[in-house]
Structure formats: C-alpha cells, structure tokens
Design an enzyme around this catalytic site. Structure first.
Site, PDB file in Angstrom:
ATOM      1  N   GLY A  68       7.786   7.132   8.510  1.00  0.00           N
ATOM      2  CA  GLY A  68       6.990   7.930   7.603  1.00  0.00           C
ATOM      3  C   GLY A  68       5.672   8.342   8.227  1.00  0.00           C
ATOM      4  O   GLY A  68       5.177   9.449   7.998  1.00  0.00           O
ATOM      5  N   THR A  69       5.087   7.469   9.043  1.00  0.00           N
ATOM      6  CA  THR A  69       3.826   7.795   9.708  1.00  0.00           C
ATOM      7  C   THR A  69       3.999   8.995  10.628  1.00  0.00           C
ATOM      8  O   THR A  69       3.153   9.906  10.654  1.00  0.00           O
ATOM      9  CB  THR A  69       3.318   6.580  10.504  1.00  0.00           C
ATOM     10  OG1 THR A  69       2.968   5.544   9.583  1.00  0.00           O
ATOM     11  CG2 THR A  69       2.099   6.942  11.340  1.00  0.00           C
ATOM     12  N   ASN A 155       0.657   4.221  -3.006  1.00  0.00           N
ATOM     13  CA  ASN A 155       1.290   3.003  -2.513  1.00  0.00           C
ATOM     14  C   ASN A 155       0.555   1.730  -2.907  1.00  0.00           C
ATOM     15  O   ASN A 155       1.123   0.645  -2.826  1.00  0.00           O
ATOM     16  CB  ASN A 155       1.394   3.063  -0.984  1.00  0.00           C
ATOM     17  CG  ASN A 155       0.044   3.289  -0.324  1.00  0.00           C
ATOM     18  OD1 ASN A 155      -0.601   4.305  -0.560  1.00  0.00           O
ATOM     19  ND2 ASN A 155      -0.390   2.358   0.501  1.00  0.00           N
ATOM     20  N   GLN A 183       7.032   6.254  -1.345  1.00  0.00           N
ATOM     21  CA  GLN A 183       7.202   5.252  -2.395  1.00  0.00           C
ATOM     22  C   GLN A 183       8.074   5.732  -3.550  1.00  0.00           C
ATOM     23  O   GLN A 183       8.478   4.931  -4.390  1.00  0.00           O
ATOM     24  CB  GLN A 183       5.828   4.849  -2.955  1.00  0.00           C
ATOM     25  CG  GLN A 183       4.896   4.191  -1.968  1.00  0.00           C
ATOM     26  CD  GLN A 183       5.344   2.792  -1.569  1.00  0.00           C
ATOM     27  OE1 GLN A 183       6.131   2.144  -2.253  1.00  0.00           O
ATOM     28  NE2 GLN A 183       4.836   2.317  -0.443  1.00  0.00           N
ATOM     29  N   HIS A 205      12.805   2.441   5.162  1.00  0.00           N
ATOM     30  CA  HIS A 205      12.601   1.026   4.835  1.00  0.00           C
ATOM     31  C   HIS A 205      11.920   0.797   3.492  1.00  0.00           C
ATOM     32  O   HIS A 205      11.769  -0.347   3.060  1.00  0.00           O
ATOM     33  CB  HIS A 205      11.840   0.314   5.962  1.00  0.00           C
ATOM     34  CG  HIS A 205      10.384   0.635   6.039  1.00  0.00           C
ATOM     35  ND1 HIS A 205       9.399  -0.241   5.629  1.00  0.00           N
ATOM     36  CD2 HIS A 205       9.733   1.722   6.498  1.00  0.00           C
ATOM     37  CE1 HIS A 205       8.220   0.291   5.835  1.00  0.00           C
ATOM     38  NE2 HIS A 205       8.381   1.487   6.356  1.00  0.00           N
ATOM     39  N   THR A 241      15.888  11.618  21.256  1.00  0.00           N
ATOM     40  CA  THR A 241      17.253  11.191  20.973  1.00  0.00           C
ATOM     41  C   THR A 241      17.311  10.483  19.628  1.00  0.00           C
ATOM     42  O   THR A 241      16.513   9.578  19.365  1.00  0.00           O
ATOM     43  CB  THR A 241      17.763  10.243  22.077  1.00  0.00           C
ATOM     44  OG1 THR A 241      17.709  10.934  23.321  1.00  0.00           O
ATOM     45  CG2 THR A 241      19.184   9.799  21.796  1.00  0.00           C
ATOM     46  N   CYS A 331      -0.349  -1.383   6.325  1.00  0.00           N
ATOM     47  CA  CYS A 331      -0.916  -0.800   7.545  1.00  0.00           C
ATOM     48  C   CYS A 331      -2.382  -1.170   7.707  1.00  0.00           C
ATOM     49  O   CYS A 331      -2.955  -1.006   8.778  1.00  0.00           O
ATOM     50  CB  CYS A 331      -0.748   0.716   7.528  1.00  0.00           C
ATOM     51  SG  CYS A 331       0.981   1.228   7.399  1.00  0.00           S
TER      52      CYS A 331
END
Length: 408
Positions: A68-69, A155, A183, A205, A241, A331
């Site tokens: 997501g970052t 979040n 979220q 995740h 990849t 984070c």
C-alpha cells in the site's frame, strides 16, 4: 494471546494460504513467453480479474504493487508529476491532515524536492474532513491544484471520510482525487467505479492476504508518471517482476473478504461495542475517539484515551498480559510522538499520548474482548501510579535545578 491489532495486519485467511502454498513450488516469470511464463501470466490475469470484481473496477485498472505504501507513493508523486508536466502552474497538493504517513510523507517529499506546495486540509473533532474548508481551499486557485488525496477510512480512529463528496467537488475543476482505501474493503462497501476516484490504494495484508503485495486502482484515462523504470510491466506504470503466488493469494483474500463482509462487519461492530462498553465500565474516565455514530466509523476499530497514562506504557503492560493492540499506525510504532491524527482532531497532546487503538478482524472472538476488558483496569492503575511517580521525580529535579546556590 488476544490479538487486537488487525488494522496493522490481519492473519491470512486459510483459503489465501492454500492458494499461495500451491503456487510457491511453481516456476515462471509472468513476463516470459515460454510455457511456464504463460502459465504464470494466466494466474496473474485471472487474479487481476478477481481483484477487479471484488473492488468494483475493470481489470485494466488494477496496477499491482509491492504494498500500500508503494501504491500511495505512486499515486501522489505520479499524479503530481503528470499534472505538473501538463501545466507548470499545478503545484498545490491538497491532503487531509489525518492521512497515513505513506501519503503525508510522499507529499512532504514533493514539497522538499519537486516544488510542490502542500496544504493540509482540516478535520473536525471526529476526524472527518471539513468539506467547506476543502471547497474554500480549492476555490482560492483551482487551476493550481495538482491533486487531492483523502483516505477512505482512517486507520487510527476509524472515521469514514466523505470521499464521494470530495470527488464531486474536485470534478467541478477537473482535479484528480486519490484515496488510500487500505482499511476499507474488508469492512465497508467499496466500488472504484462508483467512487469516481482517479486512483485508489488497496493492500493484501489488511484483508487476509499476504504481506508484500498491493495495488493501485488507476482510471484508464488517468495519466501517471511511474516511480520505477525497468521492464515496463503493469501498463508501463509499475516495472518489476510480479510475485505470482502473492498476487493470487491477494485476489483470493479480497474475493472472500468482500463476500463475507456484511456478516463480518455486523459481528465486528457488536464486538467493538462490547469492548467499548466494557472498557468504560472498568475505566469510567476513559474517552472514546472518532465518530460516535456507527455509520460514520469502521466496525472493527475502537480508539480510546486514558487520562494520566502513557500510551506506550499501556501497550507494553497489556502485551505482558497477552493483549496485543497499538498506540496508532504500526508504521509509526516506537516513535515517541503523539498521534498526528488526534492532534489534527483538536485533541490535547497529553490526551493524545495516552491513547490506544484496539482493532478487530476475522479471527476476533468474544474471548479476546473479555480478556482485554479484564486486563485494562489494573494496567491503567499501574500506568497511572508510574506516571505519578515519574512526575514526582521530575518535580524534585526541577526544585533542585531551580534552587538558589548556597551563600548567594
């Protein structure tokens, strides 16, 4: 152990584990033209279709990333560069003050290195964006706005943002809007097509998939300058990849999370309400943060402040009792600063420092809630005693430091 930190990461769904495990022994680069490569490509494209269906998007709009970052950075920086290239006047980047640091820090980097003018949009006491303030900010000079970024749901405190209203306002001036929605999909109805967004971030995740794979949903007509250069994968927007097993597990988790969402959201909301009720019975002066209305917040997040306590102390004391929660964004864990989300909501710094986030997910049970409630009262009492003792020592040191020297 009672795991109550699902907003940081939630356990993989068994179905996603099975899909990923079945593909890990296979070989094949999805960009290769031989048989093994074509098999991998087939898995990727079928997974892309599954993700698109779950998120209300077209398969061609799903740009796969590592997280997501990365997707947030790709959206914020890529949109800015593209818009600035088309018109050098477009230097303003408007982001809500309660965004995840993946958005806030990306915008700050643009200000430091790329001449962006970053403007933080205010929120109210519940953490919801101030729409009139956004309208006034845009109206000041619409032609200079490169993009707007407002998260789908916060979040930390769980407040749901008025994304569609933001998009409608921005559309009047043809300004693209990005939303960090990591979220949301497991707990709220999310449709990229219906939202009108130019770009939307999701990650595996947070909804039962593996760590290390995410996606940026990007409208087909939205120009974007890439962050990474190399093989030209993913519409030439994101080279690299692809992790075929992780992509397949992501898609399986997303499909299952969306299918089970109505039942799960109702169950999590009930558990959250039991948790909040129990905490307030045990610690009557605790304060609930975020939107008090059920429809205005994520079902699985309860965010509370405990006066006279330090949040990190509470977290570690609870952890010693087998209760795993958070003081806010994972984070930012370990950073001795009050939550920027609470400060933006107008919460005093002392209260902000004494806050905890309990976040529920698909493995949460009534037993987890009961264990957390039972542990909190003695933990809060111990944290307050430690805080009082620390203040006493500080006062003594201050008296010594401020004493008049002998013989003066």
């Amino acid at each position: 152990m009672a795991y109550l930190d699902h907003a940081a990461t939630t356990p993989m769904l068994p179905e996603a584990v099975a899909v990923m495990a079945s593909l890990l022994p296979t070989v094949g680069n999805a960009s290769s033209l031989h048989a093994a490569g074509r098999r991998a490509r087939r898995v990727v494209e079928e997974s892309r279709e599954q993700l698109a269906s779950a998120l209300g998007a077209r398969p061609s709009e799903v740009v796969l990333t590592s997280s997501g970052t990365e997707a947030d950075n790709l959206a914020v920086k890529g949109l800015y560069w593209s818009r600035r290239r088309a018109d050098p006047r477009r230097r303003r980047v408007l982001v809500s003050a309660v965004e995840h640091h993946a958005v806030l820090d990306a915008a700050a980097w643009l200000a430091e290195h790329e001449g962006a003018v970053v403007e933080l949009l205010p929120v109210d006491g519940t953490g919801r964006l101030d729409l009139p303030a956004l309208a006034a900010t845009v109206a000041r000079d619409p032609a200079s706005v490169a993009l707007i970024s407002v998260m789908w749901a916060n979040n930390e405190v769980g407040t749901v943002q008025p994304v569609r209203e933001v998009v409608a306002l921005a559309a009047e001036h043809a300004i693209p809007v990005h939303s960090d929605a990591v979220q949301a999909p497991a707990q709220l109805p999310v449709s990229f097509a219906d939202s009108g967004l130019a770009a939307m971030t999701v990650t595996a995740h947070k909804l039962g998939g593996p760590i290390g794979v995410g996606a940026l949903l990007l409208g087909r007509g939205v120009p974007l300058v890439p962050l990474l250069h190399g093989g030209g994968q993913e519409r030439d927007v994101r080279s690299g990849t692809l992790d075929t097993p992780a992509v397949a597990a992501f898609a399986a988790a997303a499909a299952l999370a969306v299918e089970q969402r109505p039942e799960r959201a109702a169950r999590l909301a009930a558990l959250r309400d039991d948790l909040v009720r129990g905490v307030l019975e045990q610690v009557p002066d605790a304060l609930v943060n975020g939107d008090p209305s059920p429809e205005g917040r994520l079902p699985g997040i309860a965010h509370l402040s405990f006066p006279g306590c330090d949040g990190d102390s509470l977290l570690l004391l609870l952890d010693a009792r087998g209760i795993e929660c958070s003081t806010g964004s994972a984070c930012s864990a370990g950073v001795p600063q009050p939550s920027h989300v609470l400060l933006a909501m107008g919460v005093a710094e002392e209260r902000a420092r004494g806050s905890l986030r309990f976040s529920l997910g698909h493995t949460s049970t009534p037993g987890d809630v009961e264990a957390a409630v039972a542990a909190l009262a003695p933990v809060v009492e111990r944290a307050r005693r430690a805080g009082s003792a620390g203040q006493g020592r500080s006062s003594a040191r201050e008296r010594v430091a401020g004493a008049v020297p002998a013989g003066a």
